[in-house]
Design a protein around this motif. Structure first.
Motif, PDB file in Angstrom:
ATOM      1  N   ASN A 244      -0.456  -3.706  -7.981  1.00  0.00           N
ATOM      2  CA  ASN A 244      -0.731  -4.967  -7.286  1.00  0.00           C
ATOM      3  C   ASN A 244      -0.697  -4.840  -5.757  1.00  0.00           C
ATOM      4  O   ASN A 244      -0.749  -5.839  -5.052  1.00  0.00           O
ATOM      5  N   GLY A 245      -0.551  -3.597  -5.259  1.00  0.00           N
ATOM      6  CA  GLY A 245      -0.436  -3.422  -3.811  1.00  0.00           C
ATOM      7  C   GLY A 245       0.873  -3.945  -3.268  1.00  0.00           C
ATOM      8  O   GLY A 245       0.974  -4.271  -2.073  1.00  0.00           O
ATOM      9  N   THR A 246       1.907  -3.966  -4.123  1.00  0.00           N
ATOM     10  CA  THR A 246       3.198  -4.540  -3.731  1.00  0.00           C
ATOM     11  C   THR A 246       3.839  -3.765  -2.580  1.00  0.00           C
ATOM     12  O   THR A 246       4.380  -4.365  -1.632  1.00  0.00           O
ATOM     13  N   TRP A 247       3.789  -2.443  -2.654  1.00  0.00           N
ATOM     14  CA  TRP A 247       4.386  -1.629  -1.580  1.00  0.00           C
ATOM     15  C   TRP A 247       3.613  -1.827  -0.280  1.00  0.00           C
ATOM     16  O   TRP A 247       4.206  -1.958   0.791  1.00  0.00           O
ATOM     17  N   ALA A 248       2.287  -1.871  -0.373  1.00  0.00           N
ATOM     18  CA  ALA A 248       1.473  -2.109   0.830  1.00  0.00           C
ATOM     19  C   ALA A 248       1.820  -3.452   1.456  1.00  0.00           C
ATOM     20  O   ALA A 248       1.899  -3.581   2.687  1.00  0.00           O
ATOM     21  N   ALA A 249       2.033  -4.451   0.616  1.00  0.00           N
ATOM     22  CA  ALA A 249       2.344  -5.794   1.122  1.00  0.00           C
ATOM     23  C   ALA A 249       3.688  -5.838   1.838  1.00  0.00           C
ATOM     24  O   ALA A 249       3.929  -6.723   2.670  1.00  0.00           O
ATOM     25  N   SER A 250       4.575  -4.869   1.554  1.00  0.00           N
ATOM     26  CA  SER A 250       5.899  -4.850   2.196  1.00  0.00           C
ATOM     27  C   SER A 250       5.850  -4.247   3.593  1.00  0.00           C
ATOM     28  O   SER A 250       6.835  -4.320   4.341  1.00  0.00           O
ATOM     29  N   GLY A 251       4.723  -3.642   3.966  1.00  0.00           N
ATOM     30  CA  GLY A 251       4.624  -2.981   5.264  1.00  0.00           C
ATOM     31  C   GLY A 251       3.773  -3.754   6.249  1.00  0.00           C
ATOM     32  O   GLY A 251       3.228  -4.815   5.942  1.00  0.00           O
ATOM     33  N   GLN A 252       3.666  -3.203   7.461  1.00  0.00           N
ATOM     34  CA  GLN A 252       2.858  -3.780   8.523  1.00  0.00           C
ATOM     35  C   GLN A 252       1.751  -2.800   8.903  1.00  0.00           C
ATOM     36  O   GLN A 252       1.986  -1.594   8.988  1.00  0.00           O
ATOM     37  N   VAL A 253       0.573  -3.329   9.138  1.00  0.00           N
ATOM     38  CA  VAL A 253      -0.544  -2.476   9.536  1.00  0.00           C
ATOM     39  C   VAL A 253      -0.269  -1.889  10.917  1.00  0.00           C
ATOM     40  O   VAL A 253       0.110  -2.602  11.844  1.00  0.00           O
ATOM     41  N   ASN A 254      -0.456  -0.580  11.054  1.00  0.00           N
ATOM     42  CA  ASN A 254      -0.284   0.099  12.333  1.00  0.00           C
ATOM     43  C   ASN A 254      -1.659   0.252  12.983  1.00  0.00           C
ATOM     44  O   ASN A 254      -2.522   0.982  12.472  1.00  0.00           O
ATOM     45  N   ALA A 255      -1.855  -0.427  14.100  1.00  0.00           N
ATOM     46  CA  ALA A 255      -3.176  -0.464  14.741  1.00  0.00           C
ATOM     47  C   ALA A 255      -3.640   0.914  15.193  1.00  0.00           C
ATOM     48  O   ALA A 255      -4.829   1.253  15.067  1.00  0.00           O
ATOM     49  N   ASP A 256      -2.727   1.731  15.725  1.00  0.00           N
ATOM     50  CA  ASP A 256      -3.109   3.055  16.200  1.00  0.00           C
ATOM     51  C   ASP A 256      -3.558   3.947  15.044  1.00  0.00           C
ATOM     52  O   ASP A 256      -4.553   4.672  15.152  1.00  0.00           O
ATOM     53  N   LEU A 257      -2.821   3.883  13.942  1.00  0.00           N
ATOM     54  CA  LEU A 257      -3.196   4.699  12.783  1.00  0.00           C
ATOM     55  C   LEU A 257      -4.520   4.215  12.201  1.00  0.00           C
ATOM     56  O   LEU A 257      -5.385   5.036  11.848  1.00  0.00           O
ATOM     57  N   LEU A 258      -4.699   2.908  12.118  1.00  0.00           N
ATOM     58  CA  LEU A 258      -5.960   2.373  11.595  1.00  0.00           C
ATOM     59  C   LEU A 258      -7.136   2.852  12.436  1.00  0.00           C
ATOM     60  O   LEU A 258      -8.167   3.289  11.895  1.00  0.00           O
TER      61      LEU A 258
END
Length: 409
Positions: A244-258
């Protein structure tokens, strides 16, 4: 297309489609038939998961580990070629039992096989799918049509993606034969996108305008990097993916990595283009991570989730033809079960001035988990009927052709 239960009267006109995708999670089978107008009916489905050991055997062959002869890559690949064919045969036997059918009821198996290497841009381009078609035909006593990618590549194409020709038969309203249905469909005049989110994501664009070509290509990674990163940080988990993308939902998007991920040259290439897990893999991700400041593991997962969504949305926006009507986006593949990814797609597409509607392919009576297996049943049917089953504008082949080779018991 309709999806109906089996009738009590058995007909010897069924095809089985067999798909094992780049996620390497298991075997998908679909049972279909075709009427005299080539209308497809989906009768049943079957899924057999791979063991963790089998998944590891497959994914270990996605890219060359080293040049050490002790690696025995050829031995491992062609031993697995036979082992997978035996697994495929066992799955088909179980499927036939489930459907109360026998080998004589099946015209052919359309076998995609398991891709372990895809090098469309090499000096001598090649692609390799294992799951031996001859072994499968012999063990099941059913004719097999397979090796669908090779003729397209011999004609200078990339051999991928192959499903756009099938998408065109199901989703492109301009191809409807019934005059009344066609008239009603053309009033709509919608652009249609079909997005398959497997290990790698691919897009088919079916434009409303007759002036535009059908387009299809791999947009980039789908579930592959998210699965690899999850497994790397959860080695003891029974699940091989971020449910369900549960682990992804617990984090924050990192703009530099993206930004670093999106800078990869693959996203600058113009179609035709195709890729695979021999390119987008854990080693590639670690190279990208080395170019930015340290990022928490859950934030990497959140960023990978947005990365997949962004590459898909960027491709959709690039190809929308300008029709004033709603653009329809149909989703299929394992990624449709990732709630966090679907939410991200909605957030990036829906607020746009151009109106988009997102559906599952189930809206067209195509099970979102079964589309590719159904597509390879259709490719076997197309082989038998000598239908053109590649699209040069999609793959870059020099001409249209009928794909596949037949293997007899």
């Amino acid at each position: 297309m309709t999806n109906t239960p089996m009738s009590s009267h058995k007909q010897a006109n069924y095809y089985i489609g067999l798909m094992s995708g780049t996620s390497a999670d298991g075997i998908d089978l679909a049972l279909v038939s075709f009427d005299e107008n080539h209308k497809l009916t989906h009768h049943g489905s079957y899924y057999q998961a791979y063991s963790p050991e089998m998944t590891q055997k497959i994914t270990a062959l996605y890219c060359a580990q080293n040049n050490n002869s002790d690696n025995n890559e050829i031995d491992r690949a062609f031993s697995l070629d036979i082992e997978l064919a035996k697994l495929f045969a066992n799955a088909i036997t179980a499927f036939l039992l489930q459907q109360q059918l026998c080998a004589n009821d099946i015209i052919a198996i359309g076998n995609h096989g398991q891709t372990i290497r895809h090098r469309p841009l090499a000096k001598h381009a090649f692609t390799l799918q294992i799951g031996c078609c001859q072994t499968l035909a012999t063990l099941t006593n059913i004719r097999v049509v397979g090796q669908f990618r090779r003729k397209d590549m011999a004609l200078g194409g990339q051999g991928a993606p192959l499903v756009p020709a099938f998408h065109q038969t199901i989703f492109c309203e301009k191809l409807l034969n019934d005059n009344t249905a066609k008239a009603n469909a053309m009033i709509d005049g919608s652009d249609v996108f079909v997005i398959n989110i497997g290990g790698i994501s691919n897009l088919t664009f079916l434009p409303a305008s007759d002036n535009l070509d059908v387009i299809g290509y791999d947009t980039g990674t789908g579930n592959a990097l998210m699965d690899d990163w999850f497994q790397f940080h959860h080695p003891s988990e029974k699940s091989l993916y971020d449910k369900n993308g549960t682990w992804a939902a617990s984090g924050q998007v990192n703009a530099d990595l993206l930004a670093q991920l999106l800078s990869d040259e693959y996203f600058q290439l113009i179609p035709p283009k195709s890729t695979g897990r021999e390119y987008f893999n854990l080693a590639w991700l670690k190279q990208q991570l080395a170019k930015v400041k340290p990022v928490a593991s859950q934030d990497v997962q959140a960023t990978l989730n947005r990365f997949t969504a962004t590459t898909i949305v960027n491709a959709i926006k690039q190809h929308s033809s300008g029709t004033k009507n709603i653009t329809k986006v149909y989703l299929c593949g394992g990624g449709v079960h990732n709630k966090t990814l679907k939410d991200e797609l909605n957030q990036q597409l829906i607020p746009q001035e151009r109106k988009y509607e997102i559906f599952l392919t189930n809206q067209k009576d195509i099970d979102a988990d079964q589309l590719e297996a159904i597509a390879f049943a259709w490719l076997a049917f197309a082989y038998d009927k000598k239908l053109l089953s590649n699209i040069p504008a999609v793959t870059g082949a020099s001409k249209s052709c009928t794909l596949g080779c037949a293997f007899f018991p």
